[in-house]
Design a protein around this motif. Sequence first.
Motif, PDB file in Angstrom:
ATOM      1  N   GLY A 105       0.564   6.728   1.468  1.00  0.00           N
ATOM      2  CA  GLY A 105      -1.071   6.821   1.766  1.00  0.00           C
ATOM      3  C   GLY A 105      -2.386   6.027   0.091  1.00  0.00           C
ATOM      4  O   GLY A 105      -2.955   6.535  -0.086  1.00  0.00           O
ATOM      5  N   TRP A 124       0.749  -1.041  -0.159  1.00  0.00           N
ATOM      6  CA  TRP A 124      -0.005   0.237  -0.155  1.00  0.00           C
ATOM      7  C   TRP A 124       0.720   1.504   0.163  1.00  0.00           C
ATOM      8  O   TRP A 124       0.257   2.911  -0.212  1.00  0.00           O
ATOM      9  N   ASN A 125       1.935   1.348  -0.146  1.00  0.00           N
ATOM     10  CA  ASN A 125       3.087   2.564   0.278  1.00  0.00           C
ATOM     11  C   ASN A 125       2.322   3.358   0.866  1.00  0.00           C
ATOM     12  O   ASN A 125       1.880   4.498   0.559  1.00  0.00           O
ATOM     13  N   PRO A 126       2.646   3.236   2.614  1.00  0.00           N
ATOM     14  CA  PRO A 126       1.935   4.386   3.162  1.00  0.00           C
ATOM     15  C   PRO A 126       2.691   4.973   3.963  1.00  0.00           C
ATOM     16  O   PRO A 126       1.925   6.110   3.473  1.00  0.00           O
ATOM     17  N   GLU A 150       6.538  -3.702   4.438  1.00  0.00           N
ATOM     18  CA  GLU A 150       6.195  -1.842   4.288  1.00  0.00           C
ATOM     19  C   GLU A 150       6.247  -2.263   5.375  1.00  0.00           C
ATOM     20  O   GLU A 150       5.770  -2.079   6.238  1.00  0.00           O
ATOM     21  N   GLN A 151       6.384  -0.572   5.426  1.00  0.00           N
ATOM     22  CA  GLN A 151       6.689   0.347   6.569  1.00  0.00           C
ATOM     23  C   GLN A 151       6.598   1.682   5.808  1.00  0.00           C
ATOM     24  O   GLN A 151       7.105   2.345   4.699  1.00  0.00           O
ATOM     25  N   ASN A 152       6.275   2.628   6.697  1.00  0.00           N
ATOM     26  CA  ASN A 152       6.060   4.140   6.399  1.00  0.00           C
ATOM     27  C   ASN A 152       6.830   4.649   7.020  1.00  0.00           C
ATOM     28  O   ASN A 152       7.680   4.267   8.371  1.00  0.00           O
TER      29      ASN A 152
END
Length: 183
Positions: free
Chosen positions: A110, A105-107, A144-146
């Motif tokens: 967003g 989701w590519n934090p 994945e991470q922000n």
Amino acid sequence: MPPVPPYPVFIDSHVIGGFGRGSSDLGIPTANIPASDFLASGIPKGQTGIYFGLAKISGKYGTLVRHTSPEENGSKPPATEIVQTEKSIVPKDGVVLPMVMSVGWNPFYGNSEPSAEVHIVHKFAEQFYGAAIKLAVLGYIRPEQNFASVDALIEEIMNDIRKAKEILAENGFKQIESNEFFK
């Protein structure tokens, strides 16, 4: 050491237009594939994150002529139109190469839809929208991470690329390059 199940996972797909952020925002170009191709591949469901493996681009490719922005498309992957040309992938670009792939989701951005973005560790002369892409996903690097900034995101992507190259060099994945799948 051979890949540990469920790897290798082989994906036969084609390059589509993405958000346009890999090259422009990050300086790390990506070859996007339909997320549905990845999700149907046999990778554990719901496991978003960064993967590593091998990739091969082949066939004819075209030019991106219409590319809607995420704003125009409401944070969904942009709509694209690709004009097919008579250009073919040149031999030096059509070999099996290392890759890292972000799935999710590519934090940081967003996204409202998942994406599958492949960075092939190679300097291509041109973009290759519509070309065939074959992927051998050989393992998982991290979830994945922000990130707090674009710079932090770029730094982590560069770490992922280094780690993928090290794993591929150290663990005897060379035999996958000659797999019948890539012929």
